[in-house]
Design a protein around this motif. Structure first.
Motif, PDB file in Angstrom:
ATOM      1  N   ARG A 303       0.862  -1.195   0.000  1.00  0.00           N
ATOM      2  CA  ARG A 303       0.000   0.000   0.000  1.00  0.00           C
ATOM      3  C   ARG A 303       0.889   1.232   0.000  1.00  0.00           C
ATOM      4  O   ARG A 303       2.089   1.147   0.261  1.00  0.00           O
ATOM      5  N   ALA A 304       0.303   2.331  -0.287  1.00  0.00           N
ATOM      6  CA  ALA A 304       1.079   3.570  -0.338  1.00  0.00           C
ATOM      7  C   ALA A 304       1.684   3.909   1.024  1.00  0.00           C
ATOM      8  O   ALA A 304       2.763   4.499   1.103  1.00  0.00           O
ATOM      9  N   ASP A 305       1.016   3.489   2.115  1.00  0.00           N
ATOM     10  CA  ASP A 305       1.460   3.926   3.446  1.00  0.00           C
ATOM     11  C   ASP A 305       1.473   2.782   4.458  1.00  0.00           C
ATOM     12  O   ASP A 305       1.272   3.007   5.645  1.00  0.00           O
ATOM     13  N   LEU A 344      -1.188   2.864  -6.117  1.00  0.00           N
ATOM     14  CA  LEU A 344       0.239   2.755  -5.818  1.00  0.00           C
ATOM     15  C   LEU A 344       1.016   3.847  -6.540  1.00  0.00           C
ATOM     16  O   LEU A 344       0.620   4.290  -7.627  1.00  0.00           O
ATOM     17  N   PRO A 345       2.131   4.280  -5.962  1.00  0.00           N
ATOM     18  CA  PRO A 345       2.951   5.307  -6.617  1.00  0.00           C
ATOM     19  C   PRO A 345       3.659   4.745  -7.846  1.00  0.00           C
ATOM     20  O   PRO A 345       3.605   3.556  -8.137  1.00  0.00           O
ATOM     21  N   GLU A 349       9.383   5.225  -6.715  1.00  0.00           N
ATOM     22  CA  GLU A 349       8.923   5.971  -5.547  1.00  0.00           C
ATOM     23  C   GLU A 349       8.710   5.047  -4.353  1.00  0.00           C
ATOM     24  O   GLU A 349       8.778   3.830  -4.462  1.00  0.00           O
ATOM     25  N   VAL A 351       6.897   3.067  -1.205  1.00  0.00           N
ATOM     26  CA  VAL A 351       5.642   2.394  -0.879  1.00  0.00           C
ATOM     27  C   VAL A 351       5.791   1.776   0.501  1.00  0.00           C
ATOM     28  O   VAL A 351       6.862   1.814   1.103  1.00  0.00           O
TER      29      VAL A 351
END
Length: 368
Positions: A303-305, A344-345, A349, A351
């Motif tokens: 996930r992004a975060d 997603l980035p 980048e 993650v």
């Protein structure tokens, strides 16, 4: 296990100075399906040939139903054998190919005809008995080869990568056919050589993983997949990520967690990229043993975060989903299989990666 149908006792095979099989001990029970799984050159086909009598062991013994057959020629062993290229006689019709072993045993003509009809119906080839092999597709030729092997009603059926020459659709079809035959022949032991883990998982009761002419590990299929005891097994059977971790607190067998450092659920504590995770030891881990965490790609959440910080290195579309290549902050590389990349980035980048509790913890350093 039921009474042994096949026993290999310390079997080694040498071709000149090359050791093709080294001190293999293995037992296959009556009615059991055992898959010999490993990369090319691991010794799995040599082991099958030693059972069939196509190669003679340099040392060790081969037993069938308790009888030592190490020195017996192949035609005296009464085994059914299906090889990769099917080895059908091109000048014989289907029915004659299937009848070959029966006629060699001087079976009465009427019984031969009855048995040929029976096994061709069993493999769905009853309507093709008068055709020549050149008039059949690859899948049909394989069915005939299986029928020929089954016609003599062998106690053991040996299959050496029988699906490798087929396209993907035919492999699926023939895999289903082999599963059906297993149900119809519950007393026939099967030794199935393959480098395809999907075939091994689908067909086998147990899997023997081989590498560099040696047996690495053997056990029930589900056990080897979920709780491998060797690093190579974890990587080859299920393509697990093997992440070097630091063992913070071991989980001795029978521990109740009363000392405050060992968890009552039997899981050990490990450190990966600065974060502590819970893992399941699959065998003894003596103090100072380097360990690795085996994480299947489909169990990695991205996930992004989320969770562990990582960098997204690459994305591959695989039809049913996406394969992500990731790098944690400590330099560890891992793969993740996800259904979508929405949210997603971009590649390059940052993650977040989340790894679930209970992944297998194995001794590191055996190579993968």
């Amino acid at each position: 296990m039921t009474a042994p149908a096949v026993e290999l006792r310390g079997v080694s095979v040498h071709f000149g100075r090359t050791v093709a099989l080294r001190e293999l001990d293995l037992v296959v029970g009556r009615g059991e399906a055992l898959a010999l799984l490993g990369p090319s050159g691991s010794g799995k086909s040599t082991a099958l040939k030693a059972v069939a009598g196509f190669v003679r062991p340099h040392s060790g013994r081969v037993l069938l139903s308790g009888v030592d057959v190490t020195d017996a020629p192949p035609h005296r062993r009464g085994l059914g054998v299906v090889v990769q290229n099917y080895a059908l006689f091109p000048h014989m019709r289907v029915a004659d190919n299937v009848a070959f072993g029966l006629r060699a045993r001087r079976m009465p003509r009427r019984e031969v005809e009855q048995r040929v009809t029976e096994v061709l119906a069993m493999v769905g080839m009853a309507d093709y008995r008068r055709r020549y092999p050149r008039e059949l597709s690859g899948g049909q030729q394989q069915r005939v080869a299986i029928a020929r092997a089954l016609a003599i009603r062998p106690p053991v059926l040996l299959l050496d990568e029988p699906l490798s020459a087929l396209d993907a659709a035919l492999r699926e079809e023939m895999l289903a056919e082999l599963l059906r035959l297993r149900r119809e022949l519950p007393d026939t032991a099967m030794v199935y050589v393959t480098h395809d883990q999907g075939e091994a998982l689908a067909l086998a009761d147990r899997v023997a993983v081989m590498r560099d002419a040696r047996l690495v590990e053997v056990g029930p299929t589900a056990q080897l997949y979920h709780r491998p005891r060797a690093e190579f097994t974890a990587s080859f059977l299920g393509a697990a990520n093997l992440l070097p971790v630091e063992l913070v607190a071991a989980a001795p067998e029978g521990s109740d967690g009363s000392d405050g450092t060992v968890r009552a659920d039997g899981l050990a504590t490990v450190r990966l990229a600065g974060a502590e995770l819970r893992a399941e030891p699959t065998g003894p881990l003596p103090a100072g043993t380097p360990v690795a965490l085996g994480v299947r790609p489909h169990r990695v959440e991205v996930r992004a975060d989320a969770g562990l910080p990582a960098r997204l290195l690459g994305v591959q579309w695989r039809g049913t989903g996406f394969r992500l290549e990731l790098e944690l902050d400590d330099g560890s590389r891992l793969r993740a299989d996800v259904s979508t990349v929405d949210g997603l980035p971009a590649v390059g980048e940052r993650v977040g990666v989340s790894i679930p509790d209970g992944c297998p913890l194995v001794p590191a350093g055996a190579g993968a």
